[in-house]
Structure formats: structure tokens, C-alpha cells
Design an enzyme around this catalytic site. Structure first.
Site, PDB file in Angstrom:
ATOM      1  N   CYS A  33       0.705  -1.055  -0.126  1.00 31.93           N
ATOM      2  CA  CYS A  33       0.235  -0.005  -0.281  1.00 31.93           C
ATOM      3  C   CYS A  33       0.824   1.298  -0.034  1.00 31.93           C
ATOM      4  CB  CYS A  33      -0.793  -0.037   1.579  1.00 31.93           C
ATOM      5  SG  CYS A  33      -2.499  -0.936   1.774  1.00 31.93           S
ATOM      6  N   PHE A  57     -12.003  -5.567 -26.322  1.00 30.00           N
ATOM      7  CA  PHE A  57     -10.708  -5.530 -25.070  1.00 30.00           C
ATOM      8  C   PHE A  57     -11.878  -6.456 -24.095  1.00 30.00           C
ATOM      9  CE2 PHE A  57      -9.608  -2.061 -27.143  1.00 30.00           C
ATOM     10  CZ  PHE A  57      -8.170  -2.918 -27.531  1.00 30.00           C
ATOM     11  N   GLU A 111     -11.310 -10.143 -27.788  1.00 29.66           N
ATOM     12  CA  GLU A 111     -10.359 -10.184 -27.197  1.00 29.66           C
ATOM     13  C   GLU A 111      -9.015 -10.554 -27.517  1.00 29.66           C
ATOM     14  OE1 GLU A 111      -9.198  -9.640 -23.845  1.00 29.66           O
ATOM     15  OE2 GLU A 111      -7.478 -11.059 -24.606  1.00 29.66           O
ATOM     16  N   CYS A 154      -7.562   1.672 -17.081  1.00 29.87           N
ATOM     17  CA  CYS A 154      -7.271   1.864 -15.809  1.00 29.87           C
ATOM     18  C   CYS A 154      -6.348   2.961 -16.360  1.00 29.87           C
ATOM     19  CB  CYS A 154      -6.963   0.238 -15.820  1.00 29.87           C
ATOM     20  SG  CYS A 154      -5.390  -0.478 -17.448  1.00 29.87           S
TER      21      CYS A 154
END
Ligand SMILES: C[S@@+](CC[C@H](N)C(=O)[O-])C[C@H]1O[C@@H](n2cnc3c(N)ncnc32)[C@H](O)[C@@H]1O
Length: 415
Positions: A72, A273, A293, A371
Site C-alpha cells: 500500500c 478487450f 479479445e 485503468c
């Protein structure tokens, strides 16, 4: 070290990795904007950091391993600060491309919800130890009270240690990727000893004893009690070992909610994707879907999941490299039977080539899952220049306490 050798700095912002940044630039890990800090300047990095004036957003890290563990990066910041910072990361990436939009409240996955992790596991003099690497180091930190992982994933730690005792060399730690599934633990081991006959037998016995539902050693299947299936809508899919999966169930649900809302009413949807069908299979409850994909095994898993499911509309699949060979307008609008909507969820590089073709095809509605805010903003600019409006962005934080941000966004073609 005397105090005279210490440098004092004021942190002005967080960088991409979540480190505090002062003028220079000087990077100071685990500091926050507005803080005055002191430390030893080593090149562009501040070490042996002392917080002289703490930020009002500084909190006691919830995990006792935070100091040594590198899993983290942002546990020293309040939840509200992290939420705002991650939203701003997306906002700033868009603004660098001259874009702005409505931001929905960020969705943050709860603590102890990560369903997949790669553990570093090594043999020790007394036995074995599993954990995460420390901050920028090869040292492994044990994590018995980790606040990130699902309880079922925590249960995999002693199992990973048993695997190291059986099949790790003295020199190289194992990388054990563990995923929780409906059937139990799905474990993929890399960097182990070569798989000979006795090791294969020992590992199979170990899988049975520890209820590992699938054990893969490098690329070889060693044991499978039951397929480690994942539910995507009403379908059950058995992904290939180590295949991409959204990091938490809650994050996946938040992204899927956005995708379902954006594509609502569409009768034919192209899912680009598509992975193993995270979006394609739930979408097929109401629409025909063409899922594309690049990984052949993922396409096969998606197709098998669809064939076994009941009550879904038609799902067709295609294995295709969408960077080199994007779907063209004639693929997207075959014989006038156009797709009403597209879902696109590329890897970090984004989808420059495919987005250009979607814009040419004038697909009316696009749900973009990303992302990487930077490649997303670049692709958003292309769509907006082609006449789309960016209606809203929903940031989704499924990598809690890391510097990572994901999102789902709606684009619609203006008249
Ligand atoms: C972020 S994942 C999303 C997968 C899926 N939508 C999901 O939510 O589970 C990106 C996917 O793109 C695939 N991919 C990566 N590069 C590709 C390429 N050049 N062409 C087609 N697919 C690619 C990966 O295999 C992966 O499944």
C-alpha cells in the site's frame, strides 16, 4: 546524522506513484501536500523522513504492516483525501487535453475485498514465509493482518508457504498468484523448481490437503478438483490461470453498473478487450453481444461460459489484436446492421487505433472503462473531436490505498 545534514522541504503535490513532491523535484514517499518534512536528500529522493508539520489529512495507518510493507502507498492519508486526489488525477488528465465533464462520486472498494494477489514466497532456515515485497526492495514482509485481502485470500498464505517448502529453490522466491473463486483457491506458481515426477505427486497431494481447487505450476496444470469459476451475470466462467480479472467484486459491480446504464436499451453491443466476459456475459441478458479479445484462451473461456449459461441472448466471439488490427467501420456497421453501443476496456496503453475506428464508424454510444486516466484522456480527446460528448465519468477505486485509479465514462454522439 546531525540535524544540520537534513534538508527541510514543503510538499506541494502527490506524484503518479503517490509520493509527495517538493520543489526540485524532490520525492518524499508517504508525505502529503502542505506538509513540512525533513530528511536526507539522496538525488531526487528524500529518505529518513520526519514529518515536521503534519497535514490535517494525515491519519494513523489502519494496517500494522504499513511501515515495512510495499503493498500500500496511501494508508497515511484520510479516505476523503484519497477519494478527492484520485478524482483529481482523472480531472487533471482530461483538463490537460482541454476536456471537462461531470464527475460522479468515486466508488471505493471496502477494506479486505481484494480477490486476487501475487504473494512473494521464499524458503527460510526454519521453513518458509509469504508476503509482499517491502517498499522498493526485495525484502519480503509478512502480512498476517493485511487490510487489503479478502479473508479467503488470507487463508492462502500458509498454503503458499507449504508450496514453497515443496517446490521453491533456496535462491529464488516463488511468485504465487492466488485468486478466490466460487470453487475455492485458484493458485498459479511461477519461479518454482522444474516439475519432475516426485514433485508433481507431492504438489497434487498438497493441493488435495489444502483444498486448492486448481494448481498450476509455471504453465502446467498440476491439480484441478473443480474448475475455479467466476460468476459473470448468470454465467459461470473458468478463466485461464492468471488471466485478467477485476481486482474486487465491488469494483467490478461498480464498473458493470456504469456499463449497463450507458448501454441500456441497446440491442447489439460490441465488447472490445472483452477478457473472459466480465461485461459481455451480463450484457447478454438483454442484448446480443460480439466480444473481441486478444487472448485466445480467454475468448474460449468466455464462449464456454456462454454456452453453458441459460437464457442469454446470442454472444459471438473473435480473437483479434485490437492494437494492430482494430475493428474497422465496415466491421462495426456490417450491412447496415450496426452496433447500437460499444464497450471498450483496454489495457493501460489505451486504445488509440480502435477509438479512431469507432469514431469513424459513428457508434452512437460508447462505455469506456479505463485503468489509466492519461491514455483515457488522450482517447477521449479523439472522440470529442469526432463529435462525441463526454457526458460523465465515474471513478472507481478498487486498488484501495494505492496510487491506481480506474473509471467508467459515457460518450454519446451529438446530432
Ligand atoms: C483491462 S482488461 C479488461 C478485460 C475485461 N473487459 C474485464 O473487465 O475483465 C484488458 C483486456 O485486453 C486484452 N488485450 C490486451 N492487449 C490486447 C490487444 N492488443 N488486442 C486485444 N485485446 C488485448 C487483455 O488480454 C485483457 O483481457
Amino acid at each position: 546524522m546531525t540535524d544540520a545534514a537534513r534538508t527541510t522541504a514543503t510538499i506541494s503535490r502527490l506524484g503518479h506513484q503517490g509520493d509527495g513532491v517538493a520543489d526540485g523535484p524532490l520525492f518524499a514517499p508517504r508525505t502529503l501536500p502542505g506538509e513540512t518534512v525533513s530528511g536526507i536528500a539522496e538525488g531526487s529522493r528524500l529518505t529518513s523522513i520526519r514529518i515536521e508539520t503534519p497535514s490535517e489529512h494525515r491519519v494513523q495507518p489502519p494496517c500494522r504492516h504499513y511501515k515495512s510493507c510495499g503493498g500500500c502507498q496511501l494508508q497515511h492519508a484520510s479516505d476523503s483525501f484519497v477519494a478527492e486526489w484520485k478524482t483529481d488525477v482523472v480531472r487533471n488528465a482530461l483538463s490537460a487535453q482541454g476536456l471537462e465533464t461531470e464527475f460522479r462520486t468515486i466508488h471505493t472498494s471496502p477494506a479486505r475485498s481484494r480477490r486476487r494477489a501475487t504473494l512473494a514466497v521464499r524458503r527460510t532456515k526454519k521453513g518458509a514465509m509469504a508476503g509482499f515485497h517491502g517498499q522498493a526492495s526485495d525484502v519480503i514482509t509478512e502480512i498476517p493482518d493485511c487490510q487489503l485481502l479478502e479473508p479467503a485470500l488470507m487463508a492462502a498464505i500458509p498454503v503458499a508457504e507449504a508450496l514453497a517448502l515443496a517446490g521453491a529453490s533456496r535462491k529464488t522466491p516463488l511468485a504465487v498468484t492466488v485468486t478466490t473463486s466460487e470453487a475455492g483457491l485458484d493458485m498459479l506458481v511461477k519461479n518454482g523448481k522444474p516439475l519432475d515426477g516426485p514433485l508433481r505427486i507431492e504438489l497434487a497431494q498438497l493441493a488435495d490437503r489444502h483444498r486448492i481447487t486448481r494448481l498450476t505450476w509455471d504453465d502446467e496444470l498440476v491439480a484441478m478438483e473443480q474448475p475455479p469459476v467466476q460468476p459473470f451475470g448468470t454465467a459461470l466462467v473458468c478463466p485461464p490461470p492468471g488471466a485478467f480479472l477485476q481486482a474486487t467484486r465491488e469494483g467490478e459491480a461498480a464498473l458493470l453498473d456504469g456499463v449497463l446504464e450507458i448501454t441500456k436499451g441497446a440491442k447489439r453491443i460490441v465488447d472490445l478487450f472483452a477478457g473472459c466476459g466480465t461485461f459481455a456475459l451480463p450484457l447478454a441478458q438483454a442484448a446480443e453481444v460480439h466480444a473481441v479479445e486478444g487472448e485466445r484462451e480467454m475468448v474460449a473461456a468466455l464462449d464456454a461460459g456462454w454456452r453453458k449459461a441459460k437464457g442469454l441472448k446470442k454472444v459471438t466471439t473473435e480473437t483479434r489484436d485490437l492494437f494492430r488490427n482494430p475493428l474497422l467501420p465496415e466491421d462495426l456497421n456490417p450491412f447496415g446492421a450496426a452496433f447500437d453501443a460499444a464497450v471498450i476496456d483496454p489495457p493501460r496503453a489505451g486504445a488509440e487505433a480502435q477509438i479512431a475506428q469507432l469514431a469513424k464508424a459513428r457508434t452512437p454510444v460508447i462505455a469506456y472503462v479505463s485503468c489509466n486516466p492519461v491514455s483515457f484522456a488522450r482517447d477521449a480527446k479523439t472522440l470529442v473531436a469526432a463529435g462525441y460528448s463526454l457526458d460523465w465519468v465515474q471513478a472507481v477505486d478498487q486498488f484501495r490505498w494505492s496510487a491506481h485509479t480506474e473509471l467508467v465514462a459515457r460518450f454519446t454522439l451529438k446530432d
